[in-house]
Design an enzyme around this catalytic site. Structure first.
Site, short mmCIF file in Angstrom:
data_model
loop_
_atom_site.label_atom_id
_atom_site.label_comp_id
_atom_site.label_asym_id
_atom_site.label_seq_id
_atom_site.Cartn_x
_atom_site.Cartn_y
_atom_site.Cartn_z
N LYS A 33 -20.65 -13.33 -1.27
CA LYS A 33 -21.26 -13.98 -2.55
C LYS A 33 -22.51 -14.58 -2.50
O LYS A 33 -22.62 -15.41 -1.85
CB LYS A 33 -20.30 -14.97 -3.35
CG LYS A 33 -20.68 -15.29 -4.70
CD LYS A 33 -19.75 -16.53 -5.32
CE LYS A 33 -20.71 -17.33 -6.11
NZ LYS A 33 -20.18 -18.32 -7.08
N ALA A 65 -18.33 -18.51 -12.98
CA ALA A 65 -18.97 -19.80 -13.27
C ALA A 65 -19.15 -20.04 -14.82
O ALA A 65 -19.28 -19.29 -15.39
CB ALA A 65 -20.49 -20.12 -12.71
N GLY A 66 -19.01 -21.41 -15.07
CA GLY A 66 -19.21 -21.94 -16.46
C GLY A 66 -17.81 -22.00 -17.38
O GLY A 66 -17.78 -22.49 -18.52
#
Lengths: 343, 257
Positions: free
Chosen positions: B96, B184-185
Site C-alpha cells: 500500500k 480512509a475517512g
C-alpha cells in the site's frame, strides 16, 4: 516480626518494580525471600526506571481492560503504606484546539471524572490558565516518582536483611514439585528478559524524556489527548518534568528516534510554549513486557512461577499482582490472572 | 469477479492493525469481521531486525493476506526504500503506497505518489496507491503500472464518511474495470455499505474500528455492512423514482379506506 512460614526463602529473579513489590509483599507476610538481579540497584536496565509513575486507573480504563482499573485501585494505598511518597492531586486531561471532541469520547469511556471549565483549570493549574477552555478532572488519581519508589523498596528490604544478589540461583529441579509447595520455588519477575522462556511475551517500545523547565509549575500529571499520540507530563518537583511516552510494537530498547522525540516535544510545546525553553535532561527508551491482551499473568511451570506482562502499568498493577502472587504461594489461592502454561 | 492483482479476496473488508487497545482485541476484530486483508505499517525502526517480531508473529497468526503500508513517508524515495524493506520483512510484493504531502491532514502528495508508483511497479511490486478522487491522478497512476486504486473517502482518521460523493461516483464511472478500494475517512458501517452500493470493490479501515469503544463489535458491524453493500450492488437495485407510486394497482381492490 512474624514467624516465617517457611524456613526456605522464596527466590525472586528480577528486581524491577514487579520483583521488588513481590519481595516486599512476601516479607511483610513473614515469608523470607532472596532477590536476584544482574544489577544490585534499581537502574536504567529495568523498564520501571523509565516509568511515568501515574497511579491513574480510571484514565487507563479508556483503553485498558476492566481488571486494570480494578487492580489499579489498590496501588496508591499500597505504595503509601510502604512509605513511598504518593501525591494525590488527581489527573487533568486536556486536548489541543480542534481535538476537543476527543474529550467527550474519553469521558464516555472512563469513570470518576468531572468536566473542568476554564475557571476550574485555572484554579487547578494556574500555569495553564486561559490556555484551555475544557478538560476532564480525575480527582482521586495519584502519582509517585518511580525511581524514589524503587529505591525506597530496595532500602527497606535491605533493612530487613534482603539485599539484591547479583549471582543467579542455580535451578536444581526445574520441573519437580507440585502446586502449593513453597520450598524451592522460584518467582521469575524478569520482565521482557523472560521472553526467552515465555514465547507469547512481546516488547512494546516506549520513549520518554525528562525536561527541566523552571518557568512552569504543574501540580499533577497532565494528559494530552491527540488522535495520533496521547502523551502525558508528570511533575517531578523542582521544575523537572517527565514527558512520555510513545507506544510502538517493537522490542527495541536502545534507540530513541528523532520522530518520537519531535512528537513528544511538540506536544509539550503545544501544552505550553515555555516548554520550548526547557533543558533536556534525559531521553529514555525501553520496551515494556506485554502479553497479547496487554494484561498481566501469573503462570506456573514446574517450580517456577512467572509473574509478567505488566505492560505500561508497572507501578499501577505491581501491588495487586504481588498480592495475588503472595496469596497463591502462601495460601494456595488461585489468582484471577493465573493462566495455563501451554508450553 | 474482481481480482486484486490476480488474487480473489474472500471478503471485501481490509483492516489496519494500529491503534487497537491490544493485539488480542485486534485479533478479535479480524475474527469477527472476517476481514481478508491486514495492512501493517512499516516503521523503519522495527524493520531489519527481530525487534518487531512479537507483533509480526501476532499479525501472521491472523492468517490473512498482509498488505504492508508505507505510512508516514513524505517522499517517493522514502516510500520506495520502505516498500523494499517491507517486501523483505513481510515476504510479499503487495504494497500500500502512501506518500503524505501534508502532515496535518495526511493528504497524499500526488506528484511523489506517481513517481514512487512507477518505480515500484517497474520493480515488480503490486502497488495499491492511496490516492484522492482526482481522475487525472487516477489516470497517471494506472499509466505508472498500478492495477488497483485506493481513493480516500475523507482524510485519514477523520471518520467523516465520503465528503465528495460526486467525485467518487465519477471516478468509479470513469474506470469501471479497475478494482478500487475506498481507503480512509469512513467512520460508520452505513458509509461502508454506501460505497459498496456505489460499486466500489472493497473498503479499508483502521481508526473507525480501532478507536471504537468495542473494536471487535464495530469490526463485525463493518464486515456485515460491506457484505450487505456488495450484495445489494450485485442484486441490481431498483431505480429511484421521483414520485410516490403505489406498488400494486389500486384498481380491482374491493374496498378503499
Amino acid at each position: 516480626m512474624t514467624e516465617p512460614l517457611s524456613t526456605k526463602p522464596v527466590r525472586i529473579i528480577g528486581a524491577g518494580v514487579a520483583g521488588l513489590c513481590l519481595a516486599s509483599e512476601l516479607m511483610s507476610r513473614g515469608q523470607r525471600v532472596e532477590l536476584h538481579d544482574r544489577h544490585d540497584e534499581p537502574g536504567p536496565h529495568a523498564c520501571s526506571w523509565w516509568a511515568g509513575g501515574m497511579l491513574a486507573p480510571f484514565c487507563e480504563g479508556e483503553t485498558a481492560e476492566e481488571p486494570v482499573v480494578r487492580f489499579g485501585g489498590e496501588a496508591a494505598g499500597w505504595w503509601h503504606q510502604k512509605g513511598v511518597e504518593v501525591t494525590q492531586q488527581g489527573t487533568l486531561v486536556l486536548t489541543l484546539g480542534r481535538d476537543t471532541r476527543e474529550l467527550d469520547r474519553f469521558a464516555r469511556r472512563t469513570l470518576h471524572h468531572q468536566m473542568a471549565d476554564a475557571d476550574m483549570i485555572a484554579r487547578l493549574e494556574p500555569t495553564l490558565a486561559n490556555r484551555h477552555r475544557r478538560g476532564l478532572f480525575f480527582e482521586t488519581e495519584a502519582h509517585l516518582t518511580p525511581r524514589d519508589a524503587l529505591a525506597m523498596l530496595r532500602d527497606s528490604l535491605a533493612q530487613q536483611g534482603v539485599a539484591i544478589t547479583r549471582t543467579m540461583p542455580v535451578d536444581q529441579n526445574p520441573n519437580g514439585g507440585t502446586d502449593g509447595e513453597v520450598d524451592n520455588l522460584t518467582i521469575d519477575c524478569r520482565g521482557l528478559a523472560a521472553a526467552d522462556q515465555l514465547d507469547d511475551l512481546r516488547g512494546v517500545k516506549g520513549e520518554m524524556m525528562v525536561l527541566r523547565c523552571p518557568d512552569i509549575t504543574l501540580n499533577r500529571p497532565i494528559r494530552l489527548l491527540h488522535p495520533r499520540f496521547p502523551i502525558y507530563i508528570v511533575p517531578r518537583g523542582d521544575g523537572v518534568f517527565m514527558l512520555g511516552a510513545t507506544q510502538i510494537e517493537s522490542s527495541d530498547r536502545n534507540r530513541a528516534t528523532a520522530r518520537s522525540v519531535l512528537e513528544l516535544l511538540s506536544a509539550a510545546y503545544a501544552l505550553h510554549p515555555a516548554f520550548g525553553e526547557a533543558e533536556i535532561l534525559e531521553i529514555g527508551v525501553d520496551a515494556r513486557p506485554a502479553f497479547a491482551d496487554n494484561l498481566p499473568r501469573i503462570r506456573r511451570r514446574g517450580q517456577t512461577v512467572f509473574v509478567n506482562g505488566l505492560f505500561r502499568h508497572g507501578f499501577l498493577l505491581a501491588p495487586a499482582v504481588a498480592r495475588m502472587t503472595a496469596d497463591y504461594i502462601l495460601n494456595n489461592q488461585r489468582p484471577e490472572i493465573m493462566d495455563e502454561d501451554n508450553r | 469477479m474482481t481480482l486484486f492483482y490476480g488474487t480473489e479476496l474472500p471478503t471485501r473488508l481490509m483492516l489496519g492493525t494500529s491503534q487497537y487497545p491490544s493485539p488480542a482485541i485486534l485479533a478479535d476484530a479480524f475474527r469477527r469481521s472476517k476481514a481478508s486483508v491486514a495492512t501493517v505499517s512499516v516503521r523503519r525502526e522495527a524493520a531489519g531486525e527481530a525487534a518487531g517480531e512479537g507483533f509480526w508473529r501476532l499479525v501472521r497468526e491472523l492468517d490473512v493476506q498482509v498488505l504492508p503500508n508505507t505510512a508516514g513517508c513524505h517522499s517517493a524515495d522514502e516510500a520506495i526504500t520502505t516498500a523494499r524493506m517491507a517486501r523483505e520483512l513481510f515476504e510479499t510484493d503487495w504494497i500500500k503506497l502512501e506518500v503524505i504531502g501534508h502532515a496535518d491532514t495526511l493528504q497524499p502528495d500526488p506528484f511523489e505518489l506517481v513517481t514512487a508508483a512507477r518505480q515500484l511497479s517497474q520493480d515488480g511490486f503490486k502497488v495499491f496507491p492511496y490516492t484522492t478522487e482526482d481522475i487525472v491522478l487516477a489516470d497517471r497512476l494506472l499509466d505508472a503500472g498500478c492495477e488497483v486504486l485506493m481513493p480516500w473517502g475523507a482524510p485519514i482518521g477523520t471518520g467523516l464518511g465520503i465528503i465528495n460523493r460526486y467525485g467518487l461516483e465519477s471516478l468509479r464511472a470513469q474506470y469501471p474495470d479497475v478494482p478500487m478500494v475506498i481507503d480512509a475517512g469512513l467512520g460508520l458501517p452505513s458509509q461502508a455499505a454506501d460505497v459498496m452500493e456505489m460499486g466500489y470493490d472493497a473498503v479499508l479501515l483502521n481508526t473507525a474500528v480501532a478507536k471504537a469503544g468495542d473494536p471487535a463489535a464495530m469490526a463485525e458491524a463493518f464486515g456485515m455492512a460491506v457484505t450487505a453493500g456488495q450484495m445489494a450492488r450485485i442484486a441490481d437495485p431498483m431505480e429511484p423514482r421521483d414520485m410516490a407510486a403505489p406498488s400494486t394497482p389500486l384498481i380491482g381492490k374491493a374496498f378503499l379506506e
